[in-house]
Scaffold this active site. Structure first.
Site, mmCIF file in Angstrom:
data_model
loop_
_atom_site.group_PDB
_atom_site.id
_atom_site.type_symbol
_atom_site.label_atom_id
_atom_site.label_comp_id
_atom_site.label_asym_id
_atom_site.label_seq_id
_atom_site.Cartn_x
_atom_site.Cartn_y
_atom_site.Cartn_z
ATOM 1 N N SER A 140 0.438 -1.384 0.152
ATOM 2 C CA SER A 140 0.248 -0.160 -0.215
ATOM 3 C C SER A 140 0.728 1.746 -0.047
ATOM 4 O O SER A 140 1.890 1.328 0.269
ATOM 5 C CB SER A 140 -0.775 -0.239 1.527
ATOM 6 O OG SER A 140 -1.759 1.265 1.191
ATOM 7 N N TYR A 155 -2.257 -1.242 10.156
ATOM 8 C CA TYR A 155 -1.882 -1.727 9.352
ATOM 9 C C TYR A 155 -0.881 -1.459 8.456
ATOM 10 O O TYR A 155 0.222 -1.644 7.301
ATOM 11 C CB TYR A 155 -3.547 -1.003 8.691
ATOM 12 C CG TYR A 155 -3.799 -1.103 7.194
ATOM 13 C CD1 TYR A 155 -3.938 -2.403 6.285
ATOM 14 C CD2 TYR A 155 -3.196 0.081 6.176
ATOM 15 C CE1 TYR A 155 -3.888 -2.516 4.815
ATOM 16 C CE2 TYR A 155 -3.308 -0.257 5.012
ATOM 17 C CZ TYR A 155 -4.016 -1.398 4.209
ATOM 18 O OH TYR A 155 -4.572 -1.729 2.846
HETATM 19 P P1 NAD Z 1 -11.708 -6.697 -0.429
HETATM 20 O O1 NAD Z 1 -12.291 -6.691 0.807
HETATM 21 O O2 NAD Z 1 -12.462 -5.866 -1.261
HETATM 22 O O3 NAD Z 1 -10.687 -8.029 -0.718
HETATM 23 C C1 NAD Z 1 -10.051 -8.687 0.061
HETATM 24 C C2 NAD Z 1 -10.864 -10.345 0.013
HETATM 25 O O4 NAD Z 1 -9.711 -11.015 0.493
HETATM 26 C C3 NAD Z 1 -11.892 -10.501 0.667
HETATM 27 O O5 NAD Z 1 -12.601 -11.455 -0.124
HETATM 28 C C4 NAD Z 1 -11.501 -11.212 2.396
HETATM 29 O O6 NAD Z 1 -13.170 -12.038 2.380
HETATM 30 C C5 NAD Z 1 -9.781 -11.728 2.238
HETATM 31 N N1 NAD Z 1 -9.456 -12.177 2.855
HETATM 32 C C6 NAD Z 1 -9.516 -11.275 3.957
HETATM 33 N N2 NAD Z 1 -8.760 -11.737 5.254
HETATM 34 C C7 NAD Z 1 -8.775 -12.862 4.715
HETATM 35 C C8 NAD Z 1 -8.492 -13.887 5.592
HETATM 36 N N3 NAD Z 1 -7.421 -14.613 6.328
HETATM 37 N N4 NAD Z 1 -7.602 -14.987 5.042
HETATM 38 C C9 NAD Z 1 -8.520 -14.965 2.832
HETATM 39 N N5 NAD Z 1 -8.848 -14.759 2.304
HETATM 40 C C10 NAD Z 1 -8.360 -12.803 3.325
HETATM 41 O O7 NAD Z 1 -10.105 -5.936 -0.366
HETATM 42 P P2 NAD Z 1 -9.155 -4.691 -1.914
HETATM 43 O O8 NAD Z 1 -8.935 -3.282 -1.166
HETATM 44 O O9 NAD Z 1 -9.360 -5.984 -2.714
HETATM 45 O O10 NAD Z 1 -7.669 -5.385 -0.735
HETATM 46 C C11 NAD Z 1 -6.950 -6.131 -1.335
HETATM 47 C C12 NAD Z 1 -5.419 -5.414 -0.763
HETATM 48 O O11 NAD Z 1 -5.262 -4.319 -1.593
HETATM 49 C C13 NAD Z 1 -5.397 -5.587 0.524
HETATM 50 O O12 NAD Z 1 -4.048 -6.542 1.396
HETATM 51 C C14 NAD Z 1 -5.288 -4.230 0.875
HETATM 52 O O13 NAD Z 1 -5.148 -4.983 1.898
HETATM 53 C C15 NAD Z 1 -4.563 -3.961 -0.275
HETATM 54 N N6 NAD Z 1 -4.744 -2.357 -0.463
HETATM 55 C C16 NAD Z 1 -6.263 -1.507 -0.943
HETATM 56 C C17 NAD Z 1 -6.267 -0.626 -0.858
HETATM 57 C C18 NAD Z 1 -8.172 -0.395 -0.810
HETATM 58 O O14 NAD Z 1 -7.980 1.233 -1.397
HETATM 59 N N7 NAD Z 1 -8.473 -0.696 -0.775
HETATM 60 C C19 NAD Z 1 -5.435 0.316 -0.916
HETATM 61 C C20 NAD Z 1 -4.072 0.170 -0.765
HETATM 62 C C21 NAD Z 1 -3.596 -1.268 -0.439
#
Ligand code: NAD
Length: 257
Positions: A140, A155
């Site tokens: 991130s 985080y």
């Molecule tokens: P999201 O919540 O839409 O998708 C994440 C998925 O991971 C969900 O389906 C959830 O069920 C699954 N998950 C959570 N914990 C888990 C576990 N312990 N084991 C297996 N599956 C698990 O979120 P997203 O935004 O797509 O996030 C994906 C990655 O992107 C994360 O690592 C997040 O930190 C990173 N990220 C997101 C953003 C943002 O703004 N959305 C920005 C920077 C980084």
């Protein structure tokens, strides 16, 4: 078995993982969806199937070593090779002033986001080192270029830890032709807010950060998961064959404010 490449996508049921899974499947990869929420993965899998792709689902909590190890083993047993690991599942976890954050909340975020990265890479190595491949870790902007997201101390620490681990792994695994990179998105429109819990008095410690026209310089809006998936595909593919040990920011300059 055979020569068709295979990719593991964690958190493949939603957001960035879902978009990346669809992109990789469209590009000819067999995709293994590792998800806590099987229902979500099922929908993504059915979409891949209806588009002529190949998928499997493993109900894996990525912070659980046994589940991670058996999930990866099942992919290898079924398809005979693992070319790409997209280590992406993660949570915001509990957002709170440091003074008010419980140690158990800290542990949960670190284990879900950072310990999982170690576990997935560790257990993928024995299979990936046979053919080489690409590991992509979703970090991130938080923790490496942005520190103003008050309340996100656990985080951000997990996301910073992933970058250091990625660099260690890139050097260690170069001998096996395994490339390891991290992507650092800014805000992306996904379901991540659903696993976010606010605790304590955040307003007491918050610092206002604002660009003249909002806080997203390039498009004045969050990115979308498909934009991130394009980068994941690039890093998975031979188009990035000389890139390893690198973090790539994908945030429309949000983190430069
Ligand atoms: P999201 O919540 O839409 O998708 C994440 C998925 O991971 C969900 O389906 C959830 O069920 C699954 N998950 C959570 N914990 C888990 C576990 N312990 N084991 C297996 N599956 C698990 O979120 P997203 O935004 O797509 O996030 C994906 C990655 O992107 C994360 O690592 C997040 O930190 C990173 N990220 C997101 C953003 C943002 O703004 N959305 C920005 C920077 C980084």
């Amino acid at each position: 078995m055979g020569e068709q490449k295979t990719a593991i996508v964690t958190g493949g049921g939603s957001g960035i993982g879902k978009a990346a899974a669809l992109k990789l499947a469209e590009q000819g990869y067999r995709v293994a969806l590792f998800e806590l929420k099987e229902e979500r993965a099922r929908e993504v899998g059915e979409f891949i199937d209806s588009s002529g792709g190949t998928y499997m689902i493993e109900n894996v909590d990525v912070s659980n070593e046994e589940k991670v190890a058996s999930g990866i083993r099942h992919v290898f047993e079924k398809w005979g090779r693992i070319d790409v690991l997209f280590d992406n599942a993660g949570i915001n976890g509990t957002i709170a002033p440091i003074e008010e954050m419980e140690a158990s909340d800290w542990d949960h975020t670190i284990q879900t986001n950072l310990k999982s990265t170690f576990l997935l890479v560790k257990h993928a190595i024995p299979y990936m080192k046979e053919v080489g491949g690409s590991i992509i870790i979703t970090s991130s902007i938080n923790g490496s270029r942005t520190f103003s997201n008050i309340g996100f101390s656990a985080y951000s620490s997990s996301k910073a830890g992933q970058i250091t681990f990625m660099k260690m792994a890139a050097l260690e695994l170069a001998r096996y032709k395994i490339r390891v990179n991290a992507i650092c998105p800014g805000a992306v429109d996904t379901n991540i807010g659903q696993n976010t819990e606010e605790k304590g008095n955040l307003d007491k410690v918050r610092i206002p950060v604002e660009f003249p026209n909002g806080d997203k310089p390039l498009e004045n809006a969050p990115g979308n998961p498909e934009q991130i998936a394009d980068l994941v595909y690039f890093l998975a593919s031979e188009h990035s064959s000389h890139i390893t040990g690198t973090e790539i920011y994908i945030d429309g300059a949000e983190s430069l404010l």
